[in-house]
Design an enzyme around this catalytic site. Sequence first.
Site, PDB file in Angstrom:
ATOM      1  N   GLU A  16       0.739  -1.189  -0.056  1.00 47.85           N
ATOM      2  CA  GLU A  16      -0.063   0.047  -0.077  1.00 47.85           C
ATOM      3  C   GLU A  16       0.748   1.251   0.079  1.00 47.85           C
ATOM      4  O   GLU A  16       2.109   1.252   0.268  1.00 47.85           O
ATOM      5  CB  GLU A  16      -0.961   0.051   1.321  1.00 47.85           C
ATOM      6  CG  GLU A  16      -2.442  -0.638   1.026  1.00 47.85           C
ATOM      7  CD  GLU A  16      -3.183   0.233   0.485  1.00 47.85           C
ATOM      8  OE1 GLU A  16      -2.995   0.980  -0.105  1.00 47.85           O
ATOM      9  OE2 GLU A  16      -4.531  -0.174   0.531  1.00 47.85           O
ATOM     10  N   ASN A 147      -9.813   5.550   2.852  1.00 46.13           N
ATOM     11  CA  ASN A 147      -8.879   5.333   1.797  1.00 46.13           C
ATOM     12  C   ASN A 147      -8.820   6.450   0.733  1.00 46.13           C
ATOM     13  O   ASN A 147      -9.634   7.414   0.943  1.00 46.13           O
ATOM     14  CB  ASN A 147      -9.304   4.085   0.954  1.00 46.13           C
ATOM     15  CG  ASN A 147      -8.192   2.734   1.286  1.00 46.13           C
ATOM     16  OD1 ASN A 147      -7.117   3.157   1.164  1.00 46.13           O
ATOM     17  ND2 ASN A 147      -8.852   1.865   1.551  1.00 46.13           N
ATOM     18  N   ASP A 196     -10.303   2.074  -3.893  1.00 47.62           N
ATOM     19  CA  ASP A 196      -9.250   1.995  -2.791  1.00 47.62           C
ATOM     20  C   ASP A 196      -8.202   3.310  -2.830  1.00 47.62           C
ATOM     21  O   ASP A 196      -8.743   4.436  -3.059  1.00 47.62           O
ATOM     22  CB  ASP A 196      -8.687   0.801  -3.080  1.00 47.62           C
ATOM     23  CG  ASP A 196      -7.853   0.095  -1.843  1.00 47.62           C
ATOM     24  OD1 ASP A 196      -7.114   0.940  -1.010  1.00 47.62           O
ATOM     25  OD2 ASP A 196      -7.980  -1.028  -1.427  1.00 47.62           O
TER      26      ASP A 196
END
Length: 291
Positions: A16, A147, A196
């Site tokens: 991420e 997110n 996301d």
Amino acid sequence: MAQPQVLFDYTGHLPECPTWNAEEQSIYWTDILENEIHRYHPVSARHDVIQFSEEVGCFAFRENGGFIVALRSGIYLTNQTGLITQKICDNPNNPELARFNDGGTDREGRFYAGTFWGPGDYNGALLCRVDNDLTPHIIQHDIHGANGLAFSEDKKWMYTSDTPNSVIYRTPLDERGEPGVRQVFKRFAPGEGIPDGAAIDMEGCYWTALFDGYRIARLSPQGEILEIHALPVRCPTMVCFGGDDMKTLFITTTRENMDEAEIAERPLSGAIFTLQVNVAGLTKPKFKESR
């Protein structure tokens, strides 16, 4: 149309928060579930890993050197090797139930970090901000999984997504950067993927990784889908711009909660991809400390 390419021979667990370091010409990212920050230098192919004792939800570079990092227990300042030098605040959620997730900096160099509400029984996650004087604030709630943080170049809009709830929001910002009432920017229907991590380009368009959707999308400032780019994996997690001309899109993906059959079918799950695009992206400011 350019096709996504694998950056190098690597697959992570939950990569991420990709972040380009222009001075080093390197890409950094976290592997949340492995408690790591990674660095890769494409020219030399050098890959370094900084290990932490807790999940690393997100981070940003500091103007003073090192990182500001959101670990499960709280937000900290570290040096360039990951050694903690100062604790800023505790996790504003119960850390047993919510870890930090997506985050980054705004145009003023303030740091934002959102949480992910693990039990999933209600929207119990939060978005917090650390100001330049290191004062923390909770600025949004009623979130399941924070997110998609990104800021418009004109400093008028903050974008966020709530991944489990399949929605992207945009929130107006006043002249001091304080948020107003958030607005629905785009909802996604079942089967389209869920929004996301994200980034914004020089034309004000919003690029989002569509988790569970095998693709990423570019949205206009009005929320219309302008481009779709397919990926050979089911779950991209975030995008960021980098490279000499800021026209390389770096895409993190995950293999979290995938069984052996899916990993065998989609072995690149967890890889980092690059995509050459036609519009340059905005840089991520470093965290600015006023004390």
